[in-house]
Design an enzyme around this catalytic site. Structure first.
Site, PDB file in Angstrom:
ATOM      1  N   ASN A   9      18.073 -46.149  59.678  1.00 11.57           N
ATOM      2  CA  ASN A   9      17.753 -45.315  60.841  1.00 11.57           C
ATOM      3  C   ASN A   9      17.270 -46.249  61.951  1.00 11.57           C
ATOM      4  OD1 ASN A   9      16.715 -43.537  62.700  1.00 11.57           O
ATOM      5  ND2 ASN A   9      14.993 -42.863  61.419  1.00 11.57           N
ATOM      6  N   LYS A  11      16.571 -45.537  64.984  1.00  6.86           N
ATOM      7  CA  LYS A  11      15.674 -44.912  65.967  1.00  6.86           C
ATOM      8  C   LYS A  11      16.148 -45.276  67.382  1.00  6.86           C
ATOM      9  CE  LYS A  11      12.200 -44.920  62.408  1.00  6.86           C
ATOM     10  NZ  LYS A  11      10.798 -44.950  62.001  1.00  6.86           N
ATOM     11  N   HIS A  96      13.357 -35.548  60.936  1.00  2.00           N
ATOM     12  CA  HIS A  96      12.552 -36.772  60.773  1.00  2.00           C
ATOM     13  C   HIS A  96      11.133 -36.499  61.279  1.00  2.00           C
ATOM     14  CE1 HIS A  96      11.032 -40.814  61.365  1.00  2.00           C
ATOM     15  NE2 HIS A  96      11.935 -41.206  60.494  1.00  2.00           N
ATOM     16  N   GLU A  98       9.187 -38.143  63.058  1.00  2.00           N
ATOM     17  CA  GLU A  98       8.961 -38.427  64.489  1.00  2.00           C
ATOM     18  C   GLU A  98       9.445 -37.258  65.350  1.00  2.00           C
ATOM     19  OE1 GLU A  98      10.862 -42.260  64.503  1.00  2.00           O
ATOM     20  OE2 GLU A  98       9.224 -43.024  63.273  1.00  2.00           O
ATOM     21  N   GLU A 168       9.883 -38.843  52.978  1.00  2.00           N
ATOM     22  CA  GLU A 168       9.274 -39.895  53.792  1.00  2.00           C
ATOM     23  C   GLU A 168       7.818 -39.544  54.068  1.00  2.00           C
ATOM     24  OE1 GLU A 168      12.468 -42.273  56.058  1.00  2.00           O
ATOM     25  OE2 GLU A 168      11.865 -40.594  57.306  1.00  2.00           O
ATOM     26  N   GLY A 174       6.709 -47.026  59.058  1.00  2.12           N
ATOM     27  CA  GLY A 174       6.403 -48.038  60.056  1.00  2.12           C
ATOM     28  C   GLY A 174       5.017 -48.648  59.907  1.00  2.12           C
ATOM     29  N   SER A 214       8.684 -47.772  55.006  1.00  2.00           N
ATOM     30  CA  SER A 214       8.417 -49.192  54.753  1.00  2.00           C
ATOM     31  C   SER A 214       9.217 -49.750  53.565  1.00  2.00           C
ATOM     32  CB  SER A 214       6.916 -49.450  54.584  1.00  2.00           C
ATOM     33  OG  SER A 214       6.227 -49.125  55.789  1.00  2.00           O
TER      34      SER A 214
HETATM   35  P1  PGA Z   1      10.301 -47.594  58.273  1.00  2.00           P
HETATM   36  O1  PGA Z   1      10.898 -46.199  58.809  1.00  2.00           O
HETATM   37  O2  PGA Z   1      11.263 -48.099  57.234  1.00  2.00           O
HETATM   38  O3  PGA Z   1      10.258 -48.477  59.482  1.00  2.00           O
HETATM   39  O4  PGA Z   1       8.975 -47.302  57.692  1.00  2.00           O
HETATM   40  C1  PGA Z   1      11.476 -45.268  57.932  1.00  2.00           C
HETATM   41  C2  PGA Z   1      11.953 -44.060  58.696  1.00  2.00           C
HETATM   42  O5  PGA Z   1      11.295 -43.654  59.659  1.00  2.00           O
HETATM   43  O6  PGA Z   1      13.005 -43.468  58.374  1.00  2.00           O
END
Ligand code: PGA
Length: 254
Positions: A9, A11, A96, A98, A168, A174, A214
């Site tokens: 992803n 983003k 997601h 976010e 997630e 992140g 992560s």
């Molecule tokens: P990350 O993000 O691997 O940077 O933690 C995962 C995601 O948001 O799908």
């Protein structure tokens, strides 16, 4: 047997030239990877160019979001599932954290987006995850159960059989703070048990449940060795071709 799926992803990273440069470096690094499906989710503006560039390879493309309305119609700024499919996407990430946190996505909008995506022939990757305070308060399972019930409401068994879930935990996205394989496995098993209650055993047994938060080259193999972890949704570590290829190739590295 569930075939693992490893999705990156991106983003709001990468211009079209950067996306194409990534594809150029990445494709040869994963050319031998037949053990899993490989998916890249670029910003929407790069979907067409990237899909054209990876056509005929073992790499497929996902969108990061989709309109809840099937359209076509007067919905300024929105992109329909049919348009994403037409541009070359095969999958779409829905709900997601976010999008839930910053753009008001709810289980209800997630549900509408799933319905619109399935109608257009896109495969939804539906994200669920609890916040840190949910986990610390002992509510993690209740939060996930509510997201599953609300997000997957009124779907048929056939619909559900086309869906992928991504677990997630928000506290792991992140942050560099990955759920341990054991903690992730417990929640994946819980998700599968809820799917079994909602849609029956064949759907539950076949459903791919990805872990996200992560995921890095050095923890992918341990996560993937858990019985109910069927892949990964990778943010930061998917931005570099080498690190994402190492995650895809977790099997060969063991
Ligand atoms: P990350 O993000 O691997 O940077 O933690 C995962 C995601 O948001 O799908």
């Amino acid at each position: 047997m569930r075939k693992p799926l490893i999705a990156g992803n991106w983003k709001m990273y990468k211009t079209i030239p950067e996306a194409l440069g990534f594809a150029q470096s990445f494709k040869p690094l994963v050319v031998a990877a037949t053990h899993c499906d490989i998916v890249l989710a670029p910003p929407v503006i790069a979907i067409k160019a990237l899909a054209d560039r990876v056509e005929g390879s073992n790499v497929e493309v996902a969108a990061q979001n989709v309109a809840a309305e099937a359209g076509p119609g007067a919905f300024t700024g929105e992109v329909s599932a049919a348009m994403l499919k037409d541009a070359g996407a095969r999958y779409v990430i829905i709900g997601h954290s976010e999008r839930r946190q910053y753009y008001g996505e709810t289980d209800e909008s997630v549900n509408r987006k799933i319905v619109a995506s399935l109608a257009a022939g896109l495969l939804p990757i539906v994200c669920v995850g609890e916040r840190l305070e949910d986990r610390e308060g002992g509510h993690a399972e209740a939060v996930i159960a509510a997201q599953l019930v609300g997000g997957l409401r009124n779907l048929t068994v056939t619909d559900a059989s086309r869906i992928i879930i991504a677990y997630e935990p928000v506290w792991a996205i992140g942050t560099g703070r990955t759920a341990t394989p054991h903690v992730a496995q417990l929640m994946h098993a819980f998700i599968r048990s809820r799917i079994r209650e909602m849609f029956g055993d064949p759907v539950a047994a076949g459903m791919r449940i990805l872990y996200g938060g992560s995921v890095k080259p050095d923890n992918a193999a341990a996560l993937m060795s858990e019985a109910d972890i069927d892949g990964a949704l990778v943010g930061g570590a998917s931005l570099e071709a080498e690190s994402f290829a190492q995650i895809v190739n977790y099997k060969n590295d063991r």
